[in-house]
Enzyme design. Structure first.
Site, PDB file in Angstrom:
ATOM      1  N   ASP A   1       0.791  -1.280   0.010  1.00 54.47           N
ATOM      2  CA  ASP A   1       0.163  -0.100  -0.120  1.00 54.47           C
ATOM      3  C   ASP A   1       0.902   1.204  -0.038  1.00 54.47           C
ATOM      4  OD1 ASP A   1      -2.114   1.536   0.478  1.00 54.47           O
ATOM      5  OD2 ASP A   1      -1.508   2.015   2.527  1.00 54.47           O
TER       6      ASP A   1
ATOM      7  N   ASP B   1      -0.050   5.161   0.885  1.00 51.91           N
ATOM      8  CA  ASP B   1      -0.162   5.977   1.889  1.00 51.91           C
ATOM      9  C   ASP B   1      -0.005   5.558   3.243  1.00 51.91           C
ATOM     10  OD1 ASP B   1      -0.063   8.924   2.515  1.00 51.91           O
ATOM     11  OD2 ASP B   1      -2.375   8.921   2.987  1.00 51.91           O
TER      12      ASP B   1
HETATM   13 MG   LIG Z   1      -2.655   3.398   3.489  1.00 52.56          MG
END
Ligand SMILES: [Mg+2]
Length: 308
Positions: free
Chosen positions: A27, A29
């Site tokens: 992932d 962010d």
């Molecule tokens: Mg995230």
């Protein structure tokens, strides 16, 4: 129901975990960057994984950038990355509309310029990007002119979201043959200092409520993004590790797709969340791994019977 405990990553486990996988999905962010800053150590981890022959992918629900924009950002922050390794919801929604919805015509898009670009690349013509202020009176709103070639409504992040856009989406979706797709259901975008702004999930929920229909969702935790990667790169789920900071999207995606999962504690979900999840009555299959980032990490696997 089987219960199992969280496993905190240790150095020994890290080695074992990395041996057991060929591909690592990150992932973005809260895992490799926060806003415009790389998380310390993350570029080194990813570049080292690649040096050791691991495939790396970047998987994000954020629909505001094209693959190219993500690759540029990754490069600027010191990550060795290419466009082909990026799977964001702007790109994956375009694939979804083309391959799953079989859209040949136009799409009414509540979304960004980045989404427009990805759709156009895929040969889908989007309408609706940019501000759409209200005018006229209510009876006019219910009779806004509709483009007869529109075959689907796609909802992603749109900073110009408005009552008129909501209304237009409703008018299109009154046609039961018009398909309805959302990029993701994240309701908040976390920012530094514990602040947050409304996420795409809020916009999607508004359209679902108005249209009295449920969207098909492309982003995590739905399987679709992993399916895209798996079909393009021939991935074996058993040999993949998903690393994320959210139980309800990243770890759930891994769980839904049969991947090994690692929860970092650098973003949204906390140890307390992971422990609460562990105590819930869903079956877990814990896995661990860590690329040795200088933060504590924890593995968690979440059942998929809560969010299907
Ligand atoms: Mg995230």
């Amino acid at each position: 129901m089987a219960a199992s405990k969280c496993t905190r990553l240790s150095e020994a486990l890290t080695g074992q975990l990395l041996e057991s996988v060929d591909s690592v999905l990150f992932d973005c962010d809260g895992v490799i960057w926060r806003g415009d800053q790389a998380i310390p150590g993350a570029p080194e981890v990813i570049n080292t994984l690649k040096k050791h022959g691991k495939r790396v992918f970047f998987v994000t629900n954020n629909s505001t950038k094209t693959r190219k924009m993500y690759a540029d950002k990754l490069g600027k922050l010191g990550f060795n990355a290419t466009e082909e390794e990026v799977f964001g919801t702007a790109y994956c929604s375009a694939i979804y509309l083309k391959n799953v919805c079989k859209v040949e015509g136009k799409v009414y898009l509540i979304g960004s310029n980045a989404m427009r670009q990805e759709l156009e690349k895929m040969g889908v013509q989007p309408l609706g990007v940019g501000p759409d202020p209200i005018s006229g009176v209510q009876i006019d709103w219910a009779n806004v002119p509709l483009d007869q070639e529109v075959q689907a409504v796609l909802v992603g992040f749109d900073e110009h979201f408005s009552y008129m856009k909501l209304n237009r989406a409703l008018q299109y979706l009154c046609n039961p043959h018009c398909q309805f797709v959302g990029t993701n259901t994240d309701t908040r975008l976390p920012l530094e200092g514990g602040k947050a702004v409304p996420g795409t999930g809020c916009l999607l929920r508004a359209v679902e409520t108005a249209a009295q229909r449920q969207a098909q969702v492309v982003g995590k935790p739905s399987n679709f993004m992993f399916d895209c990667m798996a079909s393009q790169f021939g991935l074996n789920p058993d040999r993949c590790l998903m690393i994320g900071d959210r139980l309800d999207t990243d770890i759930m995606l891994g769980s839904n797709c049969g991947l090994k999962t690692l929860l970092t504690l650098t973003g949204v979900s906390t140890v307390a969340d992971a422990e609460a999840n562990q105590k819930s009555d869903c079956p877990h299959r814990q896995r661990m791994v860590t690329p040795g980032v200088s933060v504590s990490m924890k593995f968690s696997r979440r059942c998929n019977d809560h969010h299907t």
